[in-house]
Design an enzyme around this catalytic site. Structure first.
Site, PDB file in Angstrom:
ATOM      1  N   ILE A 139       7.207   2.299   2.656  1.00 20.41           N
ATOM      2  CA  ILE A 139       6.211   1.361   2.156  1.00 20.41           C
ATOM      3  C   ILE A 139       6.537  -0.047   2.654  1.00 20.41           C
ATOM      4  O   ILE A 139       7.552  -0.641   2.269  1.00 20.41           O
ATOM      5  CB  ILE A 139       6.140   1.387   0.619  1.00 20.41           C
TER       6      ILE A 139
ATOM      7  N   TYR B 210       0.867  -1.180   0.000  1.00 26.48           N
ATOM      8  CA  TYR B 210       0.000   0.000   0.000  1.00 26.48           C
ATOM      9  C   TYR B 210       0.899   1.224   0.000  1.00 26.48           C
ATOM     10  O   TYR B 210       1.666   1.442   0.946  1.00 26.48           O
ATOM     11  CB  TYR B 210      -0.867  -0.048   1.262  1.00 26.48           C
TER      12      TYR B 210
ATOM     13  N   GLU C 153       0.028   4.615   9.778  1.00 22.63           N
ATOM     14  CA  GLU C 153      -1.432   4.573   9.592  1.00 22.63           C
ATOM     15  C   GLU C 153      -2.104   5.796  10.225  1.00 22.63           C
ATOM     16  O   GLU C 153      -3.258   5.750  10.633  1.00 22.63           O
ATOM     17  CB  GLU C 153      -2.018   3.290  10.177  1.00 22.63           C
ATOM     18  N   GLY C 154      -1.363   6.898  10.288  1.00 26.86           N
ATOM     19  CA  GLY C 154      -1.880   8.133  10.862  1.00 26.86           C
ATOM     20  C   GLY C 154      -1.353   8.333  12.263  1.00 26.86           C
ATOM     21  O   GLY C 154      -1.534   7.482  13.134  1.00 26.86           O
TER      22      GLY C 154
ATOM     23  N   ARG D 299      -6.784   0.250  10.944  1.00 29.65           N
ATOM     24  CA  ARG D 299      -6.370   0.868  12.204  1.00 29.65           C
ATOM     25  C   ARG D 299      -6.647  -0.029  13.419  1.00 29.65           C
ATOM     26  O   ARG D 299      -5.805  -0.112  14.322  1.00 29.65           O
ATOM     27  CB  ARG D 299      -7.009   2.253  12.356  1.00 29.65           C
TER      28      ARG D 299
END
Length: 402
Positions: free
Chosen positions: A168, A134, A380-381, A263
Site C-alpha cells: 500500500i 488506496y 495498478e494491474g 492507469r
C-alpha cells in the site's frame, strides 16, 4: 478528433512541473534513493508551496450512457498526465511521496457523498503534509481484485473489518485509507464495499514498511485490520450506493472505476522514467562515441527506436486522458496505455543500460531508473490483466456488431 496542440494552460503546467522536477526533485533523487526516504523538511517545504499529489482532481471516463450525452470539456486528466510525466522524469519515488490524497482521491471523489468529499479531501492544506491511500491488494488478491478476503461484518452503527492489505503506497503515514472488504463472500464482486478507515482507529495498524528493489524513497506498507470498527458514515457512498439494483455499483466497481483515471497517470510516470533514461544516455553517448564511427551509428539507431516508442506511448496515454476529460468510456484505452508504457519504459531502461556499460552501474541515474521502472508493469494491474481488459472489450464490441 483529438488535438495534439497543447493549450496555453497545459503548456504552463508542463513547463512549471518540469522546472520543479529539474530544480527540486532531481537534485535530491539519488540521496533519497540511498536513504530510502524523502527528507521530512523537503516534504514540509513543498507542502507549503501547495504542491500535492491530488489525483482526486482527475476523473475516469463515463459509461455507455454518459458517452451519448454532451459533456463540458474538462482538462484535469490531460493536466494530470502532462504533470506526472515531468515529475517522474525528476524521480518517480519522490513523485509518489508528495503529500495529497494520492490514489485514495479518485474513489472518494467519484463515489463519496458530499459530506465525505468535504470531510476527507479538505484536510490537504498547506498547514502540514498529509496523505491518503488506496488499500485493495491482499496476499491472495492482487491481479484478481474480485478475490478480496478482508471481511466487513455489519453491526449496530457500522462494520467490523478483519483482514490484511499489502503493498500500500503511503499506507503507513496516511491520514485515511480507502479499504475494500466483502460483506458476503458468497456474493462475489457484488458483496464488496469500500470504506474510509482513518489513522488511529482501534484495530487498524501498519505492521510493516516494505524494503524494495526500486522506488526505495517511497513508503510501501502492510496494513492489518483486527476487529476494526468503522462507522456507517465511513462506508464510501453510504448504504444507498450499494442497494440491490442493476445500476448500483459494488465496491469492486468502485475500484475498477478508479483505475480508469489512475492507469493513464501510471503510464505517464513510466513515460517520464523512459524519457529521463533516454536523455541521460543520449548526452553521454554523444560525449563518449565520436560521430561517424560504427559504435556511434549503432547507438544512434537504438536511441532513435527508443524515442519513437516513447512518443507512441505518450500518444496512447493522451488519448486515454482525453476520453476521460470528455466523459467517454476509456477503460480499454487506459489499459492499453498502461500496459504499453510500462513495458516500453522497462525496455528503454534496459537498452540504456546496455549502451552505457560500466557508466550505468550502481550509483548512476539510469541504474536507479532501471530499478524503479519494473513496478510500472506490475502495480495498478499487471500487463496480463491490462490485456484481459482490452480483450474483453474487443469481444464485447464484436458481439454487438454481430
Amino acid at each position: 478528433m483529438i488535438s495534439f496542440q497543447l493549450s496555453e494552460q497545459q503548456k504552463q503546467i508542463k513547463e512549471m512541473t518540469h522546472w520543479f522536477a529539474a530544480n527540486e526533485i532531481r537534485p535530491i533523487a539519488m540521496e533519497a534513493d540511498r536513504l530510502g526516504k524523502v527528507p521530512d523538511e523537503w516534504l514540509d517545504k513543498v507542502n507549503k508551496m501547495g504542491i500535492h499529489l491530488n489525483t482526486s482532481s482527475f476523473s475516469g471516463g463515463g459509461g455507455e450512457e454518459s458517452s451519448r450525452k454532451s459533456k463540458k470539456e474538462r482538462e484535469g486528466n490531460r493536466m494530470g498526465v502532462l504533470a506526472t510525466e515531468q515529475m517522474a522524469w525528476g524521480c518517480p519515488a519522490i513523485t509518489l511521496s508528495l503529500p495529497g490524497a494520492g490514489l485514495g482521491g479518485p474513489p472518494v471523489q467519484s463515489s463519496g457523498t458530499p459530506e465525505q468529499k468535504e470531510r476527507f479531501l479538505s484536510i490537504f492544506t498547506k498547514e502540514k503534509p498529509r496523505w491518503g491511500a488506496y488499500a485493495l491488494t491482499e496476499p491472495e488478491a492482487g491481479s484478481d481484485a474480485s478475490g478480496v478476503k478482508t471481511t466487513a461484518t455489519k453491526v449496530d452503527g457500522g462494520y467490523i473489518l478483519n483482514g490484511q492489505k499489502i503493498f500500500i503506497t503511503n499506507g503507513g503515514r496516511a491520514s485515511w485509507v480507502v479499504a475494500f472488504a466483502t460483506v458476503d463472500s458468497t456474493l462475489g464482486r457484488a458483496g464488496q464495499r469500500a470504506f474510509v478507515v482513518e489513522k488511529g482507529t482501534p484495530g487498524f495498524s501498519c505492521t510493516k514498511l516494505v524494503k524494495k528493489m526500486g522506488l526505495r524513497a517511497n513508503e510501501t506498507a502492510e496494513l492489518l485490520f483486527e476487529d476494526c470498527f468503522v462507522p456507517d458514515e465511513n462506508l464510501l457512498g453510504g448504504e444507498k450506493l450499494y442497494e440491490a439494483s442493476s445500476n448500483k455499483p459494488s465496491g469492486f466497481q468502485v475500484a475498477m472505476k478508479t483505475f480508469d483515471s489512475t492507469r493513464p497517470i501510471v503510464a505517464s510516470m513510466a513515460i517520464g522514467i523512459a524519457r529521463a533514461a533516454y536523455e541521460y544516455t543520449l548526452d553521454l553517448v554523444r560525449q563518449e562515441y565520436p560521430k561517424g564511427g560504427e559504435t556511434s551509428a549503432l547507438a544512434a539507431e537504438m536511441l532513435a527506436e527508443v524515442e519513437q516508442n516513447i512518443a507512441a506511448a505518450r500518444l496512447l496515454t493522451w488519448e486515454a486522458a482525453w476520453k476521460a476529460d470528455f466523459g467517454l468510456p476509456n477503460a480499454k484505452e487506459a489499459a492499453m496505455c498502461k500496459a504499453y508504457a510500462g513495458q516500453m519504459s522497462l525496455d528503454v531502461c534496459s537498452k540504456c543500460m546496455e549502451l552505457l556499460g560500466p557508466i550505468g552501474l550502481d550509483g548512476h541515474l539510469v541504474e536507479k531508473l532501471f530499478r524503479d521502472v519494473k513496478i510500472f508493469d506490475i502495480f495498478e494491474g499487471t500487463n496480463q490483466i491490462q490485456h484481459l481488459v482490452v480483450a474483453r472489450r474487443q469481444y464485447a464490441a464484436y458481439e454487438v456488431r454481430v
